[in-house]
Write a protein that holds these residues in place. Structure first.
Motif, short mmCIF file in Angstrom:
data_model
loop_
_atom_site.label_atom_id
_atom_site.label_comp_id
_atom_site.label_asym_id
_atom_site.label_seq_id
_atom_site.Cartn_x
_atom_site.Cartn_y
_atom_site.Cartn_z
N ASN A 174 0.82 -1.22 0.00
CA ASN A 174 0.00 0.00 0.00
C ASN A 174 0.85 1.26 0.00
N THR A 175 1.91 1.28 0.81
CA THR A 175 2.72 2.47 0.99
C THR A 175 4.20 2.13 0.89
N TRP A 176 4.95 2.94 0.15
CA TRP A 176 6.40 2.81 0.12
C TRP A 176 6.94 3.41 1.41
N HIS A 177 7.41 2.57 2.33
CA HIS A 177 7.70 3.02 3.68
C HIS A 177 9.18 2.96 4.06
N ALA A 178 10.04 2.42 3.21
CA ALA A 178 11.45 2.29 3.61
C ALA A 178 12.35 2.36 2.38
N GLN A 179 13.61 2.67 2.64
CA GLN A 179 14.62 2.79 1.60
C GLN A 179 15.95 2.30 2.15
N SER A 180 16.77 1.67 1.30
CA SER A 180 18.10 1.25 1.70
C SER A 180 18.99 1.11 0.48
N MET A 181 20.28 0.98 0.71
CA MET A 181 21.24 0.67 -0.34
C MET A 181 21.69 -0.77 -0.12
N VAL A 182 21.44 -1.64 -1.09
CA VAL A 182 21.72 -3.06 -0.93
C VAL A 182 22.46 -3.59 -2.16
N ALA A 183 23.11 -4.73 -1.98
CA ALA A 183 23.77 -5.41 -3.10
C ALA A 183 22.73 -6.24 -3.85
N ALA A 184 21.82 -5.53 -4.51
CA ALA A 184 20.69 -6.17 -5.17
C ALA A 184 21.15 -7.07 -6.31
N LYS A 185 20.41 -8.16 -6.49
CA LYS A 185 20.67 -9.10 -7.58
C LYS A 185 19.46 -9.08 -8.51
N PHE A 186 19.67 -8.67 -9.76
CA PHE A 186 18.59 -8.74 -10.74
C PHE A 186 19.16 -8.75 -12.15
N ARG A 187 18.36 -9.29 -13.06
CA ARG A 187 18.72 -9.38 -14.47
C ARG A 187 17.59 -8.80 -15.30
N LEU A 188 17.94 -8.11 -16.38
CA LEU A 188 16.97 -7.53 -17.30
C LEU A 188 17.28 -8.01 -18.71
N PHE A 189 16.22 -8.35 -19.46
CA PHE A 189 16.39 -8.95 -20.78
C PHE A 189 15.66 -8.16 -21.86
N ALA A 190 16.30 -8.06 -23.03
CA ALA A 190 15.65 -7.53 -24.22
C ALA A 190 14.77 -8.61 -24.83
N PRO A 191 13.90 -8.26 -25.79
CA PRO A 191 13.10 -9.30 -26.47
C PRO A 191 14.00 -10.40 -27.02
N TYR A 192 13.56 -11.63 -26.92
CA TYR A 192 14.41 -12.75 -27.26
C TYR A 192 13.60 -13.81 -28.02
N THR A 193 14.31 -14.69 -28.66
CA THR A 193 13.73 -15.88 -29.26
C THR A 193 14.47 -17.06 -28.66
N ALA A 194 13.80 -17.79 -27.78
CA ALA A 194 14.47 -18.85 -27.03
C ALA A 194 13.97 -20.22 -27.44
N GLY A 195 14.82 -21.21 -27.25
CA GLY A 195 14.43 -22.58 -27.52
C GLY A 195 13.62 -23.17 -26.37
N PRO A 196 13.01 -24.34 -26.56
CA PRO A 196 12.21 -24.96 -25.51
C PRO A 196 13.07 -25.69 -24.48
N ILE A 197 12.46 -25.93 -23.32
CA ILE A 197 13.06 -26.73 -22.25
C ILE A 197 12.17 -27.94 -22.03
N THR A 198 12.74 -29.14 -22.10
CA THR A 198 11.95 -30.37 -21.96
C THR A 198 12.59 -31.28 -20.92
N SER A 199 11.74 -32.02 -20.21
CA SER A 199 12.20 -32.98 -19.21
C SER A 199 11.90 -34.39 -19.68
N PHE A 200 12.73 -35.35 -19.30
CA PHE A 200 12.48 -36.75 -19.67
C PHE A 200 13.21 -37.65 -18.69
N GLY A 201 12.90 -38.92 -18.72
CA GLY A 201 13.54 -39.90 -17.86
C GLY A 201 12.91 -39.96 -16.49
N THR A 202 13.48 -40.77 -15.63
CA THR A 202 13.00 -40.94 -14.26
C THR A 202 14.18 -40.83 -13.30
#
Length: 297
Positions: free
Chosen positions: A143-171
């Motif tokens: 509801n409200t922005w109540h705090a602020q800090s400087m942190v070693a934030a971890k994040f990634r940002l991506f441009a538009p992409y064309t990606a291949g599929p991810i599939t699982s198999f086996g047991t």
């Protein structure tokens, strides 16, 4: 600061892109976190990731917002949020935006992460990790922005992409927590990072030797049976890892980041992964996952 130095299908920007993490969690009263960044040039963002996990899977979202020049707070939504079901294993995870965010040059924005569920891993690097870069972070209870800090934030940002599929198999083969699980977080596009995670595995003390082995290679659709398990991957490359204690539910987990080569020769490669885990409560002392293939594109 972001600049459009990389073409589409690639990671645009990463802050503190490593597998270290600080001993912090997020949740009420800070269920919304904004990480500030600057776009040096005009660009389009199509997806984002943070580093989280360590709690029961829940629906999280990421979005881009402008920075109010008067208050300094996250303000107007740019594009539309992306939603994903979080993974229990601590790893990089996130979503493609429902509508891309178009950014103006020389402008400040916030990556806003909306957290559901109680106290998953905060997306910050370990305090003592060398080379940490501090980022302005804003915190809200929804509801409200109540705090602020400087942190070693971890994040990634991506441009538009064309990606291949991810599939699982086996047991898989069960261990102390049942069958260990494997997955790939990210998008298998040239130049992108992808993260292979392991969950539901035996855990060891932090001072113990590595207890997990990641096989990397080509898929074996029918599997090759051995007395202690079945190989679903050729294992051309072997990497050792150590599982860490995870809670809610309790188990051992691990993750590993790979950067897809930014070369056309890698396109079409069915990169395949399988984890094996030393587990004294598994038959023959070894548990293993099924396999997963990321088709590079």
């Amino acid at each position: 600061m972001l600049c459009a130095a990389l073409p589409a299908q690639q990671l645009v920007f990463a802050q503190n892109d490593n597998l270290s993490y600080g001993p912090y969690a997020v949740g009420w009263p800070s269920s919304v976190i904004g990480f500030r960044f600057t776009a040096a040039t005009a660009m389009v963002l199509d997806a984002a990731q943070v580093f989280t996990g360590n709690q029961t899977p829940a629906s999280h979202s990421v979005e881009i917002r402008t920075r109010n020049t008067t208050t300094g707070l996250p303000d107007q939504l740019v594009g539309q949020p992306g939603i994903w079901q979080s993974m229990h294993a601590r790893c990089w995870q996130g979503a493609q935006f429902a509508q891309p965010a178009v950014l103006a040059a020389s402008t400040d924005y916030f990556l806003v992460w909306r957290v559901q569920g109680m106290f998953p891993q905060h997306s910050v690097s370990a305090d003592t990790y060398p080379g940490n870069v501090l980022t302005e972070a804003r915190y809200s209870d929804g509801n409200t922005w109540h705090a602020q800090s400087m942190v070693a934030a971890k994040f990634r940002l991506f441009a538009p992409y064309t990606a291949g599929p991810i599939t699982s198999f086996g047991t898989g083969k069960p261990g102390i927590y049942g069958i260990p699980t494997i997955g790939v977080s990210g998008w298998p596009a040239l130049g992108n990072p992808i993260d292979v995670w392991l969950d539901n595995a035996a855990r060891v003390a932090s001072t113990a030797p590595p207890n997990a082995l990641l096989l990397i290679g080509w898929p074996i659709p029918g599997g090759i049976p051995f007395p202690i398990g079945t190989a679903w991957c050729t294992g051309d490359v072997l990497l050792f890892a150590q599982t860490r204690l995870h809670t809610s539910p309790t188990s051992g987990a691990a993750s590993y980041t790979f950067f897809v080569p930014n070369t056309p020769a890698a396109s079409g490669l069915p990169l395949t992964f399988q984890w094996g885990v030393l587990d004294p409560l598994a038959a023959d002392g070894l548990a293993h996952t099924s396999a997963v293939t990321a088709l590079l594109q």
